[in-house]
Every structure is written in C-alpha cells, then in structure tokens.
Design an enzyme around this catalytic site. Sequence first.
Site, mmCIF file in Angstrom:
data_model
loop_
_atom_site.group_PDB
_atom_site.id
_atom_site.type_symbol
_atom_site.label_atom_id
_atom_site.label_comp_id
_atom_site.label_asym_id
_atom_site.label_seq_id
_atom_site.Cartn_x
_atom_site.Cartn_y
_atom_site.Cartn_z
ATOM 1 N N GLU A 99 0.812 -1.168 0.186
ATOM 2 C CA GLU A 99 -0.005 0.024 0.046
ATOM 3 C C GLU A 99 1.012 1.355 -0.081
ATOM 4 O O GLU A 99 1.735 1.297 0.872
ATOM 5 C CB GLU A 99 -1.009 -0.071 1.208
ATOM 6 C CG GLU A 99 -1.784 1.317 1.310
ATOM 7 C CD GLU A 99 -3.038 1.181 2.276
ATOM 8 O OE1 GLU A 99 -3.748 2.219 2.563
ATOM 9 O OE2 GLU A 99 -3.145 0.046 2.769
ATOM 10 N N LYS B 287 -8.487 -1.254 1.276
ATOM 11 C CA LYS B 287 -9.616 -1.382 2.111
ATOM 12 C C LYS B 287 -10.503 -2.409 1.704
ATOM 13 O O LYS B 287 -11.155 -2.435 0.576
ATOM 14 C CB LYS B 287 -10.467 -0.186 2.429
ATOM 15 C CG LYS B 287 -10.797 -0.090 3.963
ATOM 16 C CD LYS B 287 -9.699 0.203 4.903
ATOM 17 C CE LYS B 287 -10.200 0.042 6.337
ATOM 18 N NZ LYS B 287 -8.811 -0.437 7.236
#
Length: 383
Positions: free
Chosen positions: A194, A210
């Site tokens: 990420e 997410k």
Amino acid sequence: MDVPAAPAACRGARTERARLQWHLRDGGDPAALAEEFLAAHGLALHDLSRPATARHDGTGVCGAAFYLSAAAGAHLAGAPTTAPEPAPTLPDLTVVVYGHHPAPANPAGRPASAWWLGEWTESWTRRQHADAVTSVRAAIGRGDVYQTNLVGHAAARYTGDPLPALSRLGALPGARYGGVLTGDGWAIGCASPETLIEVTDGQLITRPIKGTRPATAAGRSELLASAKERAEHVMIVDLERNDLARIARTGTVTVDDLFTVRRWCDLWQAESTVRAAAADGLGLADLLRATCPGGSVTGAPKRAALTQINALEPVGRGASMGALGWVAPGRVDLGLTIRTAAADGQYLHTWAGGGITWDSDPAAEVAEAAAKTAPIRATLAGR
C-alpha cells in the site's frame, strides 16, 4: 534485501552518510526535524511542487531511507499516544542519508546462525478483540465516528539473526514496499503493498487499500459484491481525497481507480488511486502532517478514530501502520507499514487488523485479522 522503494540504481551501492533517530519522548515536531535534517545533508525537500532540477548522477548523496511510526503520525495529527509500546527500543522517526558508491567486489556477508522462533503471544484475546469491535459499533451508533480501524499485536521470542527472516518477509509477492531497515538493536521488515504517499515531479498519489477476502474465485466475487466492504472503502477514499486537498492545488484532486481488486499473497484486496497536483511551496513537513497516519489504518474522522484507537488497543502500533520508504530530490515514495514485522533484542513483533463499520461482525473481524497475519508469521518462521 534493501530499503523499501529505493531506486534500482542505489540498491547494493549505498554508503550511509548520516542518520537521525528520534523518539516521542525527545519532544519536538518530527516532520520539521526530518525536513531540516535532510536539508542539512544535501536533500532539500522544501518545495515538492516543482520537478527536481538535479538528478542522481552516481556520486554524492543519492537519497534517504525514511521511517515514521504510527505513534509519531498520531502525534502529528494532534491525537493521544498513551498506549505502551511493545517494542520501546524502536525509534519513532529514522532518516538515513546515503551516498552512492560502487558496491564492493566481495561484500562481507553475515555469518549464518541457527534460527528459532517461538510461539506467538497476543496482546489481546479473541474475546477482547471482538469486544473492541462491539465498542466501535456502539461509538458509530452514538455518532462519535463513522469508522475505526482496530489493530492487534503479537510477539514471539527468537534466537539467531532475524534479518534473513525479515528479508523473506520483504520478498513476498505483491510487496510494493518490500525491504528492511535496521538500526542499533532493532530491525523492521516490510511487505506492504500500500502506497501511503508518492510524490514525483509535483504529482501526489495515494493508494488506499480497504477490503480483504481469501484469494479464491469465490473470495473475489464476495469482495466485489460486498456492500459493507465497498462502503468502508469509499469512506476511506473520501478521507484520502480530503487529506490531499489540504496540500493540493485547488481542483486537482481526482480518483483514477476505485475499488480495484488486486492480489497480495493469499488474499484479494480492494485498492483505489487518488491523485492531485502539489500546492506551490509544499514541503516534506506539511506533506507528512497532512497524510500521516494513513486514513486506511485510522478511520474517519481521523482524529476521533485515533482517540478511540488509543482507548481500545492495549498496546501501541510500533513499526506498523506508519510510513517507510525513500525520499530524494523531487521524489517521495512512502509505503504504509501494513504487513510489517519488527525485531528488538529478544522478540519479533507483528500487527494486523481491519476497519470497523456499523455492519461489522465481531467474529468476522477477528478472523480477517488472523488471515492477514498468517502469511507473515509463516514466512518469519521459514515455512
């Protein structure tokens, strides 16, 4: 294994020139300290809105490794940081400036040592984790927060050299920010996919992740069809849009990709890309204040979520949920330290968790955290 996000030209050909290490107890503003330290050692990052005028030519200073803990990020956000840290020897800020020199013809290797990793001890039980999820849901019902990310910690004793284990972690498939950073008596291994914040020639990019499911055909279909996961994801994308808007030229914030499903090890994850043009005169310190800690590991509103995190999590987040990567003239590339482990003199530490919304099921959230940490622990053990 090298520092996460270090350019290919600098890997294996670096010499440490200077190092800054800072702990919260030292006081001061870590964002300002980092920017000033870098400038004093030939890496001026006072205006990231402009393309770099000088490129790395193979001599002199080439860039710096950069690490900021979750606690330091919460400090920048004005949130409480009273939970005890499970690995207090780890610094909260580390900046290592490197020069670029040819690698030695026969670099000295570390002597091999027998590796043993003991059983993992959790900082909270499954019941305590589930109860914390219930507490977040109650806070959402009261209107205190919209979403809060809960993170659990575990530690295991070890003997031998932890660096090969941490290097294996950094080499996991999909680790965009795979690598290792070391200091005196500590080491951090990262397998994060990420992007917390990337800046290249005045363009700001963040890639929040997410939403997680097992990497099976059924898991992918379930993730794509989940209204709960999509709502949670979009909420964090909106938070990241707001974070970038604080430091971007007016009207330039865009979402390039929304809820794109990608694979990390044995998991599917949903990722988006948020982009903007940096405001004139944006320096590293203001960049860090706007983006740290990352919204995908805090919740929304960010400060309210951080206050709840501090009250519910039994220990600090240490090396996890912070920032780790590389900075250089005209370039910042920091990964969010999910899928991350740290070693102190006696223990390996791991962290894992997930975002809690009104629709969260406590048992499912506990299971999701276990799924995220399983490949990390297996890799550290050498399985």
